[in-house]
Structure formats: C-alpha cells, structure tokens
Design a protein around this motif. Sequence first.
Motif, PDB file in Angstrom:
ATOM      1  N   ARG A 107       0.636  11.229  -2.579  1.00 49.03           N
ATOM      2  CA  ARG A 107       0.826  11.744  -3.928  1.00 49.03           C
ATOM      3  C   ARG A 107       1.177  10.637  -4.915  1.00 49.03           C
ATOM      4  O   ARG A 107       1.090  10.847  -6.117  1.00 49.03           O
ATOM      5  CB  ARG A 107       1.951  12.785  -3.906  1.00 49.03           C
ATOM      6  CG  ARG A 107       2.160  13.524  -5.209  1.00 49.03           C
ATOM      7  CD  ARG A 107       0.865  14.095  -5.783  1.00 49.03           C
ATOM      8  NE  ARG A 107       1.097  15.282  -6.579  1.00 49.03           N
ATOM      9  CZ  ARG A 107       0.155  15.883  -7.295  1.00 49.03           C
ATOM     10  NH1 ARG A 107      -1.085  15.403  -7.307  1.00 49.03           N
ATOM     11  NH2 ARG A 107       0.419  16.961  -7.989  1.00 49.03           N
ATOM     12  N   CYS A 108       1.567   9.469  -4.410  1.00 48.13           N
ATOM     13  CA  CYS A 108       2.104   8.451  -5.324  1.00 48.13           C
ATOM     14  C   CYS A 108       1.061   7.462  -5.816  1.00 48.13           C
ATOM     15  O   CYS A 108       1.089   7.058  -6.977  1.00 48.13           O
ATOM     16  CB  CYS A 108       3.204   7.652  -4.635  1.00 48.13           C
ATOM     17  SG  CYS A 108       4.589   8.610  -4.060  1.00 48.13           S
ATOM     18  N   THR A 109       0.189   7.009  -4.938  1.00 47.15           N
ATOM     19  CA  THR A 109      -0.583   5.804  -5.245  1.00 47.15           C
ATOM     20  C   THR A 109      -1.934   6.056  -5.875  1.00 47.15           C
ATOM     21  O   THR A 109      -2.516   5.142  -6.456  1.00 47.15           O
ATOM     22  CB  THR A 109      -0.852   5.006  -3.956  1.00 47.15           C
ATOM     23  OG1 THR A 109      -1.656   5.830  -3.096  1.00 47.15           O
ATOM     24  CG2 THR A 109       0.442   4.646  -3.244  1.00 47.15           C
ATOM     25  N   GLY A 110      -2.468   7.260  -5.704  1.00 44.82           N
ATOM     26  CA  GLY A 110      -3.854   7.479  -6.131  1.00 44.82           C
ATOM     27  C   GLY A 110      -4.845   6.824  -5.189  1.00 44.82           C
ATOM     28  O   GLY A 110      -6.032   6.746  -5.498  1.00 44.82           O
ATOM     29  N   GLY A 168       0.812  -1.225   0.000  1.00 49.66           N
ATOM     30  CA  GLY A 168       0.000   0.000   0.000  1.00 49.66           C
ATOM     31  C   GLY A 168       0.836   1.262   0.000  1.00 49.66           C
ATOM     32  O   GLY A 168       0.501   2.223   0.697  1.00 49.66           O
ATOM     33  N   PHE A 169       1.906   1.247  -0.728  1.00 49.35           N
ATOM     34  CA  PHE A 169       2.790   2.416  -0.763  1.00 49.35           C
ATOM     35  C   PHE A 169       3.641   2.376  -2.020  1.00 49.35           C
ATOM     36  O   PHE A 169       3.777   1.345  -2.672  1.00 49.35           O
ATOM     37  CB  PHE A 169       3.728   2.410   0.467  1.00 49.35           C
ATOM     38  CG  PHE A 169       4.603   1.187   0.538  1.00 49.35           C
ATOM     39  CD1 PHE A 169       5.830   1.140  -0.098  1.00 49.35           C
ATOM     40  CD2 PHE A 169       4.175   0.051   1.226  1.00 49.35           C
ATOM     41  CE1 PHE A 169       6.626  -0.002  -0.050  1.00 49.35           C
ATOM     42  CE2 PHE A 169       4.954  -1.096   1.261  1.00 49.35           C
ATOM     43  CZ  PHE A 169       6.181  -1.119   0.625  1.00 49.35           C
ATOM     44  N   GLN A 170       4.185   3.538  -2.337  1.00 39.65           N
ATOM     45  CA  GLN A 170       5.255   3.604  -3.356  1.00 39.65           C
ATOM     46  C   GLN A 170       6.493   4.217  -2.691  1.00 39.65           C
ATOM     47  O   GLN A 170       7.359   3.504  -2.239  1.00 39.65           O
ATOM     48  CB  GLN A 170       4.784   4.368  -4.577  1.00 39.65           C
ATOM     49  CG  GLN A 170       3.814   3.515  -5.408  1.00 39.65           C
ATOM     50  CD  GLN A 170       3.248   4.227  -6.609  1.00 39.65           C
ATOM     51  OE1 GLN A 170       3.822   5.152  -7.136  1.00 39.65           O
ATOM     52  NE2 GLN A 170       2.077   3.794  -7.033  1.00 39.65           N
ATOM     53  N   CYS A 171       6.559   5.547  -2.619  1.00 40.45           N
ATOM     54  CA  CYS A 171       7.722   6.102  -1.914  1.00 40.45           C
ATOM     55  C   CYS A 171       7.646   5.803  -0.430  1.00 40.45           C
ATOM     56  O   CYS A 171       8.664   5.723   0.245  1.00 40.45           O
ATOM     57  CB  CYS A 171       7.845   7.596  -2.182  1.00 40.45           C
ATOM     58  SG  CYS A 171       6.777   8.656  -1.165  1.00 40.45           S
ATOM     59  N   GLY A 172       6.441   5.675   0.088  1.00 40.62           N
ATOM     60  CA  GLY A 172       6.256   5.296   1.481  1.00 40.62           C
ATOM     61  C   GLY A 172       6.316   6.449   2.469  1.00 40.62           C
ATOM     62  O   GLY A 172       6.208   6.235   3.675  1.00 40.62           O
TER      63      GLY A 172
HETATM   64 FE1  FES Z   1       4.531   8.396  -1.699  1.00 47.53          FE
HETATM   65 FE2  FES Z   1       2.140   8.023  -0.444  1.00 47.53          FE
HETATM   66  S1  FES Z   1       3.502   6.523  -1.190  1.00 47.53           S
HETATM   67  S2  FES Z   1       3.227   9.858  -0.760  1.00 47.53           S
END
Ligand code: FES
Length: 866
Positions: free
Chosen positions: A128-131, A93-97
């Motif tokens: 901002r990453c996952t939508g 449930g994350f990208q950059c985290g």
């Molecule tokens: Fe990058 Fe949420 S995973 S801001």
Amino acid sequence: MSYNINNQISQAEPRSGQCLRTFLREQGWFGVKKGCDAGDCGACTVHINGEPVHSCLFPAQMAEDKEITTIEGMADPDGALHPMQQQFLDAQGFQCGFCTAGMVMTAAKLDQAQRTKLPQHMKGNLCRCTGYGAIRRAIEGDSDTEISATKGACGRNVPAPAGQDVVTGRAQYTMDTEIAALTHLKILRAPHASARITSINTTAALASPGVIAVLTHKDAPTRKFSTARHQNVDEDVADTLVLDPVIRFVGQRVAAVVAETEAAAEAACALIDVTYQRFTPVLDPRAALASDSPRVHEANNSNIVAEVHGGVGDIAAGLTAADVVHEATYTSQRVQHAHLETHGCIGYQDPEGRLTLRTSSQTPFLTRDALATLFDLAQAKVRVFCARVGGGFGGKQEMLTEDLVALAVLKTGRPVKLELTRPEQFTGTTSRHPMRVKVRLAASRDGLLTAMEMEVLSDTGAYGNHAGGVLFHAVGESIALYKCPNKRIDGKAVYTNTLPAGAFRGYGLSQTNFAVESGIDELARKLKMDPVAFRRLNMVRPGDPLVSAETEHYGLEMASYGLDQCVDLVEQDVNAALLPDLGPDWQVGRGIALGMIATAPPRGHFAESQITALSGNQFELRVGTCEFGNGTTTVHAQIAAQVLGVDPTQIRVLQSDTDLTGHDSGAYGSTGTVIAGSATKAAAEELLARLQSTENATDVALTGIGHADGARRSIAFNVQGFVVAVHRRYGTLQILQSVHAADAGTVINPQQCMGQIEGGVAQAVGAALYERLEIDAEGAVSTASFRNYHLPAFPDLPETVVHFADTHDPLGPMGAKSMSESPYNPVAAALGNAIRDATGLRFTATPFAPDTLYRDLGARTQITQP
Ligand code: FES
C-alpha cells in the motif's frame, strides 16, 4: 508433530484447522505477517520445500516434515543477506516494510524470465505504501544508494536505519512481541445501521470455556469523546462512547469478550444475546439534511456536524462579468486507507501499575492524554508507545482500539491484545469522507477568473471524528490556489448511519481538488485556451493573498514558491511523451492538475526532541513523532547529523513513546519532517553549542533539547500529469505516462521523498480508478476484503516519473517542506482531465472504473475528437 522451520527441528501440535501463518507466529517467527488472512496480500508468504505459498491459506498440519523457510531463514548462517534481501535494502524497496518479508520471499524465487514480467508474477503480493516502483527497482537490482561525501548529511539517499531489520524480518511491529499471560479481546459488532440495545444477556458467553470477561456498555465510562486525535481536543465533537447502547452504523461495537485464546473470545461473542429496537437509518447525506430526517445523534437539532461559509468579493458580480461559466457537481467515493498492518493494540499494567499500551498509532501522546481523561487517570499513570507501525495514511490518527483495550486491562488486570481482522478494518474503522462538491467557475474571454463558487456536502458517517477539520481543510487550499476577486464557499458535514469517515491522506483536499481542477480544465476548454496556459494565468504567485473561506490563516505564508517550476516540468514531460501505436480504437489524451497544501496543520502542532552525546562520538536522538513508513527516522538522523557535522549512522533514533520525550502532537498533517524535524534541528544546535563550549570531554552526557510549534506555516505544491489511452468501444484505460513534480523545498532524502510521492500517486490512482468501499441498502459495507474492494496490485499501477522543484523554504528544517500527503491530491483530476482530452467526455464521479467508462462510452457516437 515434527517441523523443520528455517533448518531448526521442533516438535509442536497445531490446533485442528490452524493455518500455517498463525502457527509460525506462535512459534516466534514474527517475520510472517498478517495482512488479510484471505490469501489476497501475500504478507504471510513463506517457502514450503522451496516454493512460495501464502501461509494463511496453508494448513499447518500439512507442513509437517516439510522444509519451511520464513524471512528469518533467508540469510546465510554467517549473516550474509540473501541477494534479494540485499537488493531490497540497496534500493530501499519499502516504506513501512510490512509487506517486505512477503515480497522478498516471492521475488527470491523468480527466475530471470519471470523477472522480466514482474506485474504478472508479483500480483499476489500487495503493497500500500510504495506504488510498487521501489519494489520493481529492488527486484531488478536497480539501486541508487550512492552517497556523496561532499554534501553533508542532508540531500543524500541515506538508507533507512531500520532497513536491515525490515529485510530480515527482525523489525518488530505492534503484534511482534511475546507477553506472558496474554489474553485476547474480540468484538461483537452491530448488525443494524440504526438501533437501540434493549437487552443484552452475557450469561452464556461468560460461562464459555476460557472466557475472562464480557464487557458491555454497562461496564464502560459514560464520558463521550472523539476517536479523532488532534492537538486541540475541541476541534472534534465528543459524540462517541467506548461501548454505546445506541447503534449508529453496521459494524459498531456492541460488546467485547476477553478470553484466554482468540478462538474462545470469538466463540463467546456468538453467545451474547442482544435484543435491538430498530430504527429507520439515514444512509444518504442529502437525505440527512432534510428537516424531517431521522437524527443520527438523537439529542442534536439536525444531522449537520460542521459547516463553513465564507469568501470574498461579490459572486453575482463575478458571474455577470464572465464570458464563460462552468457548473457541475463532482463526487468522490468512500475509500479506505488499507494500511497492511491492521489496527491493533496490546495493553498491560507495568510493574508500577501504570496502564501501558503498545499500539499502532500515529499519535501516542494524544492517545495517552485521551485515555487519561477517559478513565480519570493522571497522565503519569498512562504510557503509550509504538513499535514500528505498518502504515497509517491518517487512519491511525484515531483512537479505535486503545480505549477498549484500556477498559479491558483495567477491568481484568490482565494483559490484553486486540488485533483487528481485515474485514473489521473495512467495516469497523474509518474511511475517506465521501463528498459531493458543486463548483461554479467563471472567467472572462481574456482568460481571467471572475468567480469561483464551491458548495461541499461531506458525509462523516455515524460519528463526527475529523468532520470539521476535513471540511475546513477541503475548502482551503483547493480554492486558494487560484487568484480570483470573487470567491464563495459553503460547506456542510453531515452525519449518516454509515461507517464513520475520518482522517485520510490529503485531509479532504483530494475530493475538492478533483472538482476545482476538473472545472478549471472545462473552463479553459470553453475559452478555447490551453488548460495549462489558463492555469499559469490564474494560479497564485508570490505576493498574492491566499484567499479561501477562512479569513484567519493561522500563520500561513508563501515562504517559498515552486509551483511555476512544477508546471513547467510536468508540461514538458507530458508533451514530449512518445506514444506507442495502439491502433485506431484507442484515443489518446493528456491532462494535468495542480495542488497546494499548507506544510503544517493550523492552530498549533508541537514537538520536542532531545539529543544526547554518548561515548565514542555516538548520539542518541529521542523524538516523539512516529515512523510508519513516512521515512522520518532517516530524516531526523540526517538533520541531526548535518547540524553536528557527523555521519547519520552515528545518530541512534528512539521514538514514539510518551516516556521518552516531552509532548509531541503526532505524525499527522505531514509534520514529521517540518515540525518534529525543526525540533530535532533545534535540539542538535543546542547540543552543538554545548559541545563547543565544553572544554575537553566531561563525565556528564551533554544533551540538547529542541521544540517546534508550527506557528508559522508555509505552502508546498504538487503537479500531476498523465497521458492516457481510452479504448473507444470497451472503455479500457491505459496510463501511458504518469509524471509528478513536487515543490518539497530542499529535499533531505531524495530516494525516500521520491518513494513517498510514487506511493501517494499510486494510492490516488487506486482511488481514481479502482477502489470502492460500498455500502448496501441496509447500510452494511459490502466490499470488506482486499479482493472485493480492489486494492491495486502490481499490474494495476503505472510507474511515475518524479521531479523536484529547486526551492528552499526558510520555515522548514534545512529548507524542507512537507511531502507525505499532498502528492495524492491532484491525481484524480489529472486523470479525469486526460480522459476528457481523449474522449471529449467529462467524468464527474470517481472511480473511473472500467464498468463506468464502458457504460458512459457505450453510446459511441458521443465520442468526439477533442
Ligand atoms: Fe508498507 Fe509495502 S511498504 S505495505
């Protein structure tokens, strides 16, 4: 005062008025993140006596004797993850985290009823990453991490190696470190859009308590450079100084204070006495073109930074041969990257005296090279590395903090930290290039394009970073997507006295794609043809030449093709959408748009990877490219594992450090998989050959080294479709369906790639519907917070269904193509086309915000059934 933090009792004295966020971080709880310090983003969420609070708004003194829990305290003492941490890990449930700790803290306290209304209850936490798609799946416990043992390492949903660290708050981002004797840098910024500093008095600031140094343009190098980072330095105009006595936008750096504390540095900034000679600013790019316009850069003959002119055939003949013509001007607004981790950098001299920078960057090697040149240092005397980077989207393909921190370190000899605030992020960094794109498209009644003409005016703001590259890219694939014997492109990028524009996801294509794909739709309607059928008739196919403004394509070829599959997949879903009964006030429409993008930047992009066999059948992979949520760490581990025939967990990845490997151009242009991944594949293949030729084990660790240069480039495709409903009286918009098909070649990690696409579509929906970085009449940014800018929250974004075309690209590692930027590009046009289908009205400017729709739909008699 006594504090109970994660069941540990400690004594500490917060400063007067100090917020809990900074207090907790000063106690070493780095899982508490700074995203905004305004209560908008939730990255700093902690529990106070079991209740989630935004710690940036909570006074530290009020937390005395209360139970404070941060993300680090969520797991059991025996190490078992909290169920919500486990769900975020399982569903990735994350990208950059960077948002994850806050997300977990909020979600962990939702009861079952609240979990059925996630948009309502998660709207205080921004990502901002996952939508939000992957976050929703995580909270609902919907994971898909099943790993097939039969497919090899690639093509599987291998979890991100950093997953455990991300969900437990142990993942270290740029600012998550303790440095002894650290000093703090704060920037005094310009209040005027166009001015010259006539005097600057630093006496009072220098005398202020805790101040170590005050830096002005008199202390800075006189060598100009570009903040843009490109492999080829001459792609960008050198027009920037570390500190410049000429002010070209509100928010430009005027001076910097280095002090023992942030508060001392900030207080001293207010004591710097600056006198300005003010000039009339030029804020409008059309005005900037006038021959009598003030020059933003006084030594130049005009405000034009870059221009491109080209094409094929004869436009006049194409127009003469046409039966229908569509001509309109489409405008795309300034939007911001809004990565949750702001720009920041910590610099110091290592024990050998080398200038060392720990920074939030997509381009550590190119930043190292630029700093060496700027300060006349040997490259070996500079080291630049990244910890985990909290999002980038092109915004960190710039050198926006490192030069000033390097100057401060070299002047003071002390370690220096610079972390931008969220308002500074909006007013002092970069944005997407606002563009006016005039298109004239023509076709014959048999449905074939006869002429395509595009005129672009791109506003690069006060500095020319990425002005040329973005312009050239914008007029490339957007118009090469269609076959047409007569094409003409004219583009200009101009300076204005506004916030500089820079690299942004899609690199100019989202703006031109909006114009071309809206125009194609209109042309089809004029022909009374189905817009999808019209596209099928005219879109490029294998064997067709790729024609745009430039005749030199720098190794670009259509090495694989999945556009036709993407169109079919999206059309099927959009046509099959089940529509709710919304009542007579709602008009429903469907729209799609196509996108095409080169899988690597032109003119060379270089990567080196090294992989070493360690004892115990473990491997250490060193790559120069960065991980900022794009998933390349996982992909590299998978590629190496596939080649070596081992499990990805046996590959330990070290990355983004100029001391680790040979040169890497950086993580931009979606190159992390295609180019750096190719280098990793080559390195693993070399190591495999060595292992196979080495009898028994040796005492010497065997290493393979691989390189890639991006000399041959392929094409990736994206198609976006929407079904929307527009309220005929209020202009309210509902997205009933969002579907995206991507030709990403062989998808190495479907779960991560899907996340990239969901996130790209979501970011583009934000730009198409909500986001506005507005400049006031004085040239100042007036939307300098997430709230005023309207960064989309959970309830604002639709879920997107993602499909992949079944292709294999011979130029990409394991058949893969790039897929980080391109999902963004066709979204605005697809939404505009759907709104056109619903209302009969063509909106030619983004964002399609409710106030705009309401105003334009106001004369209800205009609304016609399509
Ligand atoms: Fe990058 Fe949420 S995973 S801001």
